[in-house]
Design an enzyme around this catalytic site. Structure first.
Site, PDB file in Angstrom:
ATOM      1  N   ASP A 149      59.630  55.330  73.330  1.00 33.03           N
ATOM      2  CA  ASP A 149      58.326  55.008  73.907  1.00 33.03           C
ATOM      3  C   ASP A 149      58.371  55.389  75.383  1.00 33.03           C
ATOM      4  O   ASP A 149      59.271  54.977  76.117  1.00 33.03           O
ATOM      5  CB  ASP A 149      58.051  53.500  73.737  1.00 33.03           C
ATOM      6  N   ASP A 172      52.342  58.110  72.914  1.00 31.49           N
ATOM      7  CA  ASP A 172      53.593  58.127  73.682  1.00 31.49           C
ATOM      8  C   ASP A 172      54.766  57.525  72.924  1.00 31.49           C
ATOM      9  O   ASP A 172      55.733  57.106  73.521  1.00 31.49           O
ATOM     10  CB  ASP A 172      53.399  57.423  75.032  1.00 31.49           C
ATOM     11  N   GLU A 173      54.646  57.492  71.590  1.00 30.49           N
ATOM     12  CA  GLU A 173      55.752  56.838  70.885  1.00 30.49           C
ATOM     13  C   GLU A 173      56.002  57.494  69.529  1.00 30.49           C
ATOM     14  O   GLU A 173      55.075  58.018  68.905  1.00 30.49           O
ATOM     15  CB  GLU A 173      55.468  55.336  70.832  1.00 30.49           C
TER      16      GLU A 173
HETATM   17  P1  TTP Z   1      52.064  51.778  75.930  1.00 31.83           P
HETATM   18  O1  TTP Z   1      53.290  52.512  75.465  1.00 31.83           O
HETATM   19  O2  TTP Z   1      51.750  50.482  75.287  1.00 31.83           O
HETATM   20  O3  TTP Z   1      52.177  51.491  77.488  1.00 31.83           O
HETATM   21  P2  TTP Z   1      52.783  52.373  78.636  1.00 31.83           P
HETATM   22  O4  TTP Z   1      53.449  53.596  78.131  1.00 31.83           O
HETATM   23  O5  TTP Z   1      51.745  52.609  79.663  1.00 31.83           O
HETATM   24  O6  TTP Z   1      53.835  51.408  79.289  1.00 31.83           O
HETATM   25  P3  TTP Z   1      55.246  50.932  78.676  1.00 31.83           P
HETATM   26  O7  TTP Z   1      55.405  51.586  77.346  1.00 31.83           O
HETATM   27  O8  TTP Z   1      56.277  51.397  79.656  1.00 31.83           O
HETATM   28  O9  TTP Z   1      55.151  49.454  78.603  1.00 31.83           O
HETATM   29  O10 TTP Z   1      50.799  52.709  75.777  1.00 31.83           O
HETATM   30  C1  TTP Z   1      50.862  54.109  75.981  1.00 31.83           C
HETATM   31  C2  TTP Z   1      49.613  54.579  76.663  1.00 31.83           C
HETATM   32  O11 TTP Z   1      48.473  54.222  75.898  1.00 31.83           O
HETATM   33  C3  TTP Z   1      49.401  53.965  78.035  1.00 31.83           C
HETATM   34  O12 TTP Z   1      50.041  54.692  79.062  1.00 31.83           O
HETATM   35  C4  TTP Z   1      47.917  53.989  78.168  1.00 31.83           C
HETATM   36  C5  TTP Z   1      47.393  53.872  76.746  1.00 31.83           C
HETATM   37  N1  TTP Z   1      46.929  52.488  76.509  1.00 31.83           N
HETATM   38  C6  TTP Z   1      45.565  52.214  76.677  1.00 31.83           C
HETATM   39  O13 TTP Z   1      44.771  53.102  76.983  1.00 31.83           O
HETATM   40  N2  TTP Z   1      45.129  50.930  76.492  1.00 31.83           N
HETATM   41  C7  TTP Z   1      45.974  49.898  76.158  1.00 31.83           C
HETATM   42  O14 TTP Z   1      45.545  48.738  76.025  1.00 31.83           O
HETATM   43  C8  TTP Z   1      47.375  50.200  75.981  1.00 31.83           C
HETATM   44  C9  TTP Z   1      48.345  49.109  75.616  1.00 31.83           C
HETATM   45  C10 TTP Z   1      47.796  51.499  76.167  1.00 31.83           C
HETATM   46 MG    MG Z   2      54.755  53.511  76.547  1.00 32.15          MG
END
Ligand code: TTP
Ligand code: MG
Length: 392
Positions: A19, A112-113
């Site tokens: 992720d 992103d995962e």
């Molecule tokens: P995440 O992987 O949940 O968050 P992140 O990558 O920003 O942070 P981390 O993994 O380090 O905790 O989500 C990936 C992307 O998806 C995030 O950059 C933006 C988008 N996203 C939204 O648009 N709305 C949301 O509520 C969430 C959780 C994520």
């Molecule tokens: Mg993330």
């Protein structure tokens, strides 16, 4: 990098979950190095909420899904940026390509995962730890981004693990450590446990995973039906769900239960318009086009009807989705009031265009171009800035 790497890794199955860290914000910091180390907050597109915040901004308790005004209150010095989805998708594709070079068994689960089944990658890439470090190194070298990785005998444990040492983490859960790893974990870390089931579990005195195992499984089954048994399995660390390489959605849709049952065509059309807008936007965001449009109607007596129409060419244009759904609705001889209406697109045929008349822009392409422009404006200025007339 934060790591917990055991000396031996006897895994019968090795699943890696990756992720990206603060993904949208991190991409903004790469594209504009002046933003490095600063509290960057990306969002505003959907109902004025935060999409994500850089780890610097998280120190001020700014979180995803928080209203922008609240984020501004908590972090007035924050740098607020609009969502640039196309750019993040581009970077996402680059990252996924790096993963696909490691194993053909890559299942992308969000922008992103992804999961990777590491079976059979040892000869080429070394053991799981080496593979993880290699992946991190390549992503950093090619995209200047950090990610967090979890490796475990199955998908759900790998996903929990990847979250434990964010950012830039590497967490490995060997088979013999699974029970130790799980026992103190709050139940809401288990897949499927949302706020509601968490509350219900709390009501039974179940707070951490080991509490589940102390509970009679029959009672959990009665309370949560099939999911009760799944919870017991998860609490034991059991999950044999496979990594399914590139499993693109087979259909994309939206449906709504109406405030009250109705036969009024105009009310139903209005609903279809907002659904066509939503589905169209999601198709365009994911770079998809579909050929089959399905109208779904659930009547007040709970009978279900679906009507579909396949177009000559795949589309992501809101107007075409809407017009087709309305045509299906008008052809449908509506007699019983409707309680739920839905619109779905399937039969994704990619974005190929076969222009029959060179030099003449086809109607569909024109509509799609306008839609893309609307999406961009909405991304910048918010949803409400452009609303479509129902005469579309
Ligand atoms: P995440 O992987 O949940 O968050 P992140 O990558 O920003 O942070 P981390 O993994 O380090 O905790 O989500 C990936 C992307 O998806 C995030 O950059 C933006 C988008 N996203 C939204 O648009 N709305 C949301 O509520 C969430 C959780 C994520
Ligand atoms: Mg993330």
């Amino acid at each position: 990098m934060r790591e917990n790497v055991p000396l031996t890794l006897p895994l019968s199955r090795a699943i890696l979950h990756i992720d990206m860290d603060a993904f949208f914000a991190a991409v903004e910091q790469v594209d504009n190095p002046a933003l490095k180390g600063k509290p960057v907050i990306v969002g505003g597109a959907k109902r004025g909420v935060v999409s994500t915040a850089s780890y610097e901004a998280r120190k001020y308790s700014v979180r995803s899904a928080m209203p922008i005004f609240e984020a501004k209150r908590r972090c007035p010095q924050g740098i607020f940026l609009p969502v640039r989805m196309k750019r993040y998708q581009e970077v996402s594709q680059k990252v996924m390509a790096i993963l696909e070079a490691v194993s053909p068994l890559v299942e992308q689960v969000s922008i992103d995962e992804a999961f990777i089944d590491l079976a059979g990658t040892e000869r080429l890439h070394g053991d799981a730890t080496q593979t993880a470090r290699k992946i991190k190194g390549r992503i950093y070298a090619e995209a200047c981004l950090t990610c967090s990785i979890g490796i475990a005998p199955n998908k759900f444990l790998a996903k929990i693990a990847s979250d434990l040492q964010k950012p830039d983490g590497l967490t490995i859960v060997p088979e013999e450590e699974v029970q130790n790893f799980l026992k103190e974990l709050p139940v809401n870390k288990l897949p499927g446990v949302g706020p509601k089931s968490e509350e219900a579990l709390r009501g039974l005195g179940i707070h951490i995973v080991s509490d589940i195992l102390r509970f009679p499984p029959g009672l959990l089954e009665r309370k949560f039906r099939k999911y009760g048994l799944r919870l017991v399995e998860l609490a034991q660390g059991i999950d044999d769900s496979p990594v399914i390489p590139c499993s693109p959605a087979k259909s994309m849709g939206s449906e709504d239960t109406l405030p009250e049952d109705t036969t009024a065509i105009n009310t139903l059309k209005k609903q279809l318009l907002s659904q066509a807008e939503e589905v169209g936007e999601r198709l365009r965001r994911d770079g998809l086009k579909g050929r089959t449009i399905t109208l779904k109607l659930k009547h007040s007596d709970f009978t279900l009807a679906t009507r579909s129409h396949s177009l000559k060419e795949a589309t992501c244009a809101t107007k075409i989705l809407y017009d087709t759904a309305v045509m299906l609705l008008e052809r449908y001889n509506l007699k019983t009031p409707v309680r739920l209406i839905g619109l779905a697109v399937s039969n994704f045929g990619g974005g190929q265009q076969y222009s029959l008349l060179p030099g003449v822009e086809k109607e569909t392409e024109k509509l799609e171009r306008v839609d893309h422009a609307i999406d961009r404006i909405r991304e910048k200025l918010g949803r409400q800035i452009i609303t479509r007339g129902s005469n579309l």
